[in-house]
Scaffold this motif. Structure first.
Motif, mmCIF file in Angstrom:
data_model
loop_
_atom_site.group_PDB
_atom_site.id
_atom_site.type_symbol
_atom_site.label_atom_id
_atom_site.label_comp_id
_atom_site.label_asym_id
_atom_site.label_seq_id
_atom_site.Cartn_x
_atom_site.Cartn_y
_atom_site.Cartn_z
ATOM 1 N N THR A 1 0.901 -1.135 0.044
ATOM 2 C CA THR A 1 0.093 -0.084 0.152
ATOM 3 C C THR A 1 0.687 1.108 0.033
ATOM 4 O OG1 THR A 1 -1.513 -1.265 1.438
ATOM 5 C CG2 THR A 1 -1.759 0.944 1.136
ATOM 6 N N PRO A 2 1.365 1.658 -1.346
ATOM 7 C CA PRO A 2 2.331 2.818 -1.195
ATOM 8 C C PRO A 2 1.888 3.998 -0.630
ATOM 9 C CG PRO A 2 2.113 1.597 -3.455
ATOM 10 C CD PRO A 2 1.069 0.841 -2.551
ATOM 11 N N ALA A 3 3.014 4.768 -0.026
ATOM 12 C CA ALA A 3 2.458 6.050 0.504
ATOM 13 C C ALA A 3 2.509 6.994 -0.621
ATOM 14 C CB ALA A 3 3.813 6.568 1.278
ATOM 15 N N ALA A 4 1.953 8.128 -0.355
ATOM 16 C CA ALA A 4 1.834 9.239 -1.221
ATOM 17 C C ALA A 4 3.286 9.954 -1.642
ATOM 18 C CB ALA A 4 0.955 10.435 -0.742
ATOM 19 N N SER A 5 4.228 9.973 -0.748
ATOM 20 C CA SER A 5 5.529 10.401 -0.877
ATOM 21 C C SER A 5 6.321 9.534 -1.750
ATOM 22 C CB SER A 5 6.099 10.824 0.237
ATOM 23 O OG SER A 5 7.536 10.919 0.054
ATOM 24 N N ASN A 6 7.027 9.945 -2.456
ATOM 25 C CA ASN A 6 8.061 9.343 -3.474
ATOM 26 C C ASN A 6 9.400 9.999 -3.380
ATOM 27 O OD1 ASN A 6 8.991 7.462 -5.044
ATOM 28 N ND2 ASN A 6 8.639 8.541 -7.067
ATOM 29 N N SER A 7 9.687 10.577 -2.064
ATOM 30 C CA SER A 7 10.832 11.316 -1.755
ATOM 31 C C SER A 7 12.208 10.870 -1.291
ATOM 32 C CB SER A 7 10.679 12.436 -1.022
ATOM 33 O OG SER A 7 9.906 12.211 -0.057
ATOM 34 N N ILE A 8 11.959 9.293 -0.826
ATOM 35 C CA ILE A 8 13.099 8.677 -0.157
ATOM 36 C C ILE A 8 13.925 8.481 -1.351
ATOM 37 C CG2 ILE A 8 13.807 6.624 1.196
ATOM 38 C CD1 ILE A 8 11.027 6.618 2.397
ATOM 39 N N ALA A 9 15.300 8.718 -1.102
ATOM 40 C CA ALA A 9 16.456 8.523 -2.243
ATOM 41 C C ALA A 9 17.694 8.004 -1.478
ATOM 42 C CB ALA A 9 16.610 9.953 -3.069
ATOM 43 N N PRO A 10 18.505 7.332 -2.322
ATOM 44 C CA PRO A 10 19.694 7.002 -1.891
ATOM 45 C C PRO A 10 20.724 8.169 -1.716
ATOM 46 C CG PRO A 10 19.571 5.937 -4.160
ATOM 47 C CD PRO A 10 18.012 6.657 -3.797
ATOM 48 N N ILE A 11 21.790 7.995 -0.886
ATOM 49 C CA ILE A 11 22.687 9.152 -0.682
ATOM 50 C C ILE A 11 24.008 8.368 -0.828
ATOM 51 C CG2 ILE A 11 21.004 10.423 0.382
ATOM 52 C CD1 ILE A 11 22.345 9.669 3.159
ATOM 53 N N GLY A 12 24.210 7.199 -1.038
ATOM 54 C CA GLY A 12 25.378 6.464 -1.027
ATOM 55 C C GLY A 12 25.635 5.572 0.354
ATOM 56 N N GLY A 13 26.624 4.648 -0.019
ATOM 57 C CA GLY A 13 27.026 3.564 1.171
ATOM 58 C C GLY A 13 25.944 2.891 1.791
ATOM 59 N N GLY A 14 24.893 2.588 0.846
ATOM 60 C CA GLY A 14 23.675 1.690 1.284
ATOM 61 C C GLY A 14 22.832 2.551 2.224
ATOM 62 N N PHE A 15 22.783 3.874 2.199
ATOM 63 C CA PHE A 15 21.677 4.551 3.104
ATOM 64 C C PHE A 15 20.908 5.343 2.402
ATOM 65 C CE2 PHE A 15 25.084 3.464 5.977
ATOM 66 C CZ PHE A 15 24.447 3.480 7.362
ATOM 67 N N LEU A 16 19.395 5.620 2.846
ATOM 68 C CA LEU A 16 18.425 6.546 2.330
ATOM 69 C C LEU A 16 18.273 7.472 3.072
ATOM 70 C CD1 LEU A 16 16.154 3.271 1.925
ATOM 71 C CD2 LEU A 16 17.552 4.426 0.089
ATOM 72 N N GLN A 17 17.805 8.780 2.525
ATOM 73 C CA GLN A 17 17.221 9.661 3.413
ATOM 74 C C GLN A 17 16.004 10.388 2.432
ATOM 75 O OE1 GLN A 17 19.988 13.122 3.818
ATOM 76 N NE2 GLN A 17 19.604 14.068 1.688
#
Length: 246
Positions: A126-142
């Motif tokens: 059930t996807p969220a309205a936001s699509n703003s999570i993105a990778p920043i390198g090193g296997g991490f997201l923000q």
């Protein structure tokens, strides 16, 4: 003499009932992804004012196992408590909540998995309205900082939302993909807050999870940062959980 004995017995009974009723006076607060424990400050202030002992977990967000371990360290010294989790913190309290100190759980706009489910899997159903999570390198997201105020904290003062965006704690892809191996809510009383304008976790997903768990649930108008925009209502639900716990 008989009247005196009965009176003493009644007095003792009231005293014991009062002690039992007030047994759970501890609260442990667990933050979610892209945040840290300082976001709990308004809720913690209310709880402390009302006589509760509050501990705030600062989990690293590097791996799910490390986050659960950080929570267990706090639970080891907390005594009887209500364990509260926001967002990804719901994954953590579901796993760590089997700890004997935990008497009830409170999910605040949070994931509430069954055994074998991950945050990634639940969110994809059930996807969220936001699509703003993105990778920043090193296997991490923000969360993209420019999107953070609208997607995470739309009803929080603009200056605070901006600071949250630039101070957010990245989370590892691994942590989001980790599967729950325990389900504390299936063993202990659970409570939940659904944030009706949540853009990070779909409110319908929150309703599905809380319904499946038969959690005592309230719905509040607000964003994913509902603990900041409605601290009084969130604190009141935590206190309700504490008062009902045994």
């Amino acid at each position: 003499m008989k009247t005196l004995v009965l009176a003493l017995a009644a007095t003792l009974g009231v005293a014991l009932a009062s002690v039992g009723h007030a047994a759970v006076k501890g609260v442990v607060l667990v933050h979610g992804a892209f945040a840290d424990g300082s976001g709990w400050k308004p809720v913690a202030a209310i709880l402390e004012h009302d006589g509760y002992t509050v501990s705030v977990v600062q989990e690293p967000e590097t791996t799910f196992e490390a986050d659960v371990a950080a929570t267990r360290l706090v639970l080891d010294r907390s005594g009887p408590c209500v364990l509260v989790g926001h967002s990804y913190g719901g994954m953590i309290i579901t796993e760590a909540g089997v700890h004997p100190s935990v008497k009830a759980l409170v999910y605040v706009a949070a994931f509430q998995p069954s055994v074998g489910e991950s945050a990634t899997e639940l969110n994809s159903k059930t996807p969220a309205a936001s699509n703003s999570i993105a990778p920043i390198g090193g296997g991490f997201l923000q969360v993209k900082p420019e999107a953070f105020p609208e997607d995470f904290a739309a009803d929080v003062p603009q200056a605070l939302a901006h600071f949250m965006a630039i101070s957010q704690v990245p989370i590892s892809v691994e942590a989001f993909g980790a599967k729950a191996t325990a389900s504390a809510w299936s063993r202990k009383p659970s409570y939940a807050v659904v944030a009706k304008q949540d853009r990070m976790i779909n409110p319908d997903l929150e309703r599905f999870m809380t319904g499946r768990a038969k959690s005592n649930t309230i719905e509040l108008p607000g964003s994913h940062a509902i603990f900041l925009s409605h601290p009084k209502e969130v604190a009141a639900l935590i206190e309700k959980a504490a008062n009902a716990a045994e």
